[in-house]
Scaffold this motif. Structure first.
Motif, short mmCIF file in Angstrom:
data_model
loop_
_atom_site.label_atom_id
_atom_site.label_comp_id
_atom_site.label_asym_id
_atom_site.label_seq_id
_atom_site.Cartn_x
_atom_site.Cartn_y
_atom_site.Cartn_z
N THR A 171 0.84 -1.23 -0.05
CA THR A 171 -0.10 0.04 -0.15
C THR A 171 0.74 1.19 -0.05
OG1 THR A 171 -1.73 -1.15 1.15
CG2 THR A 171 -1.66 1.11 1.18
N GLN A 172 1.74 1.17 0.90
CA GLN A 172 2.81 2.22 1.02
C GLN A 172 3.69 2.70 -0.36
OE1 GLN A 172 5.05 1.31 4.47
NE2 GLN A 172 3.70 2.85 5.75
N ARG A 209 2.43 1.79 -3.47
CA ARG A 209 1.49 2.35 -4.40
C ARG A 209 1.19 3.74 -4.18
NH1 ARG A 209 -1.02 -2.71 -3.64
NH2 ARG A 209 -2.29 -1.98 -2.06
N GLN A 210 1.25 4.24 -2.95
CA GLN A 210 1.04 5.77 -2.57
C GLN A 210 2.38 6.43 -3.04
OE1 GLN A 210 0.23 5.48 1.64
NE2 GLN A 210 -1.77 5.11 1.32
N GLN A 268 2.30 6.94 -6.93
CA GLN A 268 0.98 6.92 -7.51
C GLN A 268 1.11 8.34 -8.75
OE1 GLN A 268 -1.68 8.55 -4.82
NE2 GLN A 268 0.02 10.08 -3.57
#
Length: 357
Positions: A106-107, A109-110, A113
């Motif tokens: 998740t981190q 992908r952030q 982004q």
């Protein structure tokens, strides 16, 4: 720490700054090469801008140079005997590892982004199809395929530059402005003379790219030898140094973070010793600023610099009449600069840092 090197042409950074770049990458510091005049007569800088921005080209943190740092070479601190079906005493259970991996994904992908591509996180030292180890993933190179045998000189030089960037593990951004030979400069007298009246320094495009990359240190050519493309890049740096502070979205102060490198092999051919030898170029450093010589010890990277230059066979033959001539020039110049700066190791590159006078 992020470093941006401004190259008038493909190969200029490998020639002039290859030792420092290799040292920075060994330390794990990020390096991006901005190649300005890398286009041909039909170049389309606007298309290059759109392509570069769409692909997310920029400066992301790169792992240390894989020759200096590879996790497969790191042994466990304590020998551990693991019985079948159990982990090591200090190892988390599979459920915790999976939860941590999901959070890392998740981190990641952030973090990515804003780019059109991304790289997955991997918290283990196990390679997976979806999460390869960074040590095994090249950070540079092109997916484009073309016939080098029929390629023109512009394409060949850019291909050589990409190969060197892959070797040295630096990022590469081509601005694709046309080379001086495609802008009305014909013959050595014109190429090594002052710019034409209507040929302006590429200040705006360099300012935009440097602000986008957010470097802590920027390097420009000093213009030793007088090549018009090198002069224009240097003049762009001087214009940026003279920029007044902005109230809205202020640009970073370049004083203390901008330096000029000595253009090799011109500095070697001309036995360049200091700024006084550039008096005929009328270099105007903004009031209140001065240039101070700094020396980069490249004794442990000299061999790597020379190996990188071999990736430009056309230029090596044209500039040095072969590999042996290149090796003699590189080692001779590095020794001469080291002697001038009192660098005891015997090999150095000289940079002129902007300071407040």
């Amino acid at each position: 720490m992020t470093h941006v090197f401004v190259a008038p042409h493909p190969d200029d950074i490998a020639l002039s700054c290859g030792g420092l770049v290799a040292s920075l990458r060994e330390l794990g510091q990020s390096v991006t090469i901005l190649t300005v005049y890398s286009g041909g007569p039909g170049g389309d800088p606007d298309f290059a801008d759109r392509r570069r921005e769409a692909l997310g080209f920029g400066n992301k943190t790169l792992a240390p140079n894989t020759e200096a740092f590879n996790r497969s070479n790191i042994a466990a601190e304590y020998p551990v005997t693991v019985t079948t079906g159990t982990g090591a005493p200090w190892q988390a259970d599979p459920a915790r590892i999976d939860a941590t991996q999901e959070r890392a994904n998740t981190q990641a992908r952030q973090f990515w982004q804003r780019a059109a591509w991304s790289r997955s996180a991997n918290i283990t030292n196990d390679a997976h199809a979806a999460r390869p180890l960074p040590d095994h993933v090249p950070s540079q190179g092109t997916l484009a395929r073309f016939d080098l045998a029929s390629a023109d000189a512009v394409t060949l030089r850019k291909a050589e530059d990409e190969r060197w960037a892959y070797f040295i593990e630096a990022a590469l951004v081509d601005l694709d402005l046309p080379d001086a030979s495609h802008r009305g400069y014909e013959g050595d007298d014109a190429l090594l003379g002052p710019p034409l009246e209507d040929d302006e320094p590429p200040t705006e495009i360099l300012r935009r790219e440097i602000l986008r990359l957010e470097p802590q240190q920027v390097y420009f050519p000093l213009g030793v030898g007088g090549h018009v493309d090198h002069r224009l890049c240097r003049d762009a740096a001087l214009e940026m140094l003279a920029d007044p502070p902005a109230w809205v979205m202020p640009a970073p102060d370049m004083t203390g973070r901008l330096a000029f490198y000595e253009d090799f092999p011109y500095a070697w051919w001309n036995d360049f010793a200091g700024l006084a030898e550039l008096a005929d170029q009328d270099i105007r450093v903004p009031t209140g600023l001065a240039l101070e010589a700094r020396y980069a010890d490249i004794s442990d990277q000299l061999e790597r610099k020379a190996a990188g230059l071999k990736m430009y066979p056309g230029q090596v033959q044209r500039l040095f009449d072969g590999e042996q001539g290149m090796l003699d020039a590189v080692t001779g110049h590095a020794a001469r600069v080291a002697a001038a700066g009192g660098v005891g190791s015997g090999a150095a590159e000289r940079y002129w840092s902007v300071i407040r006078s």
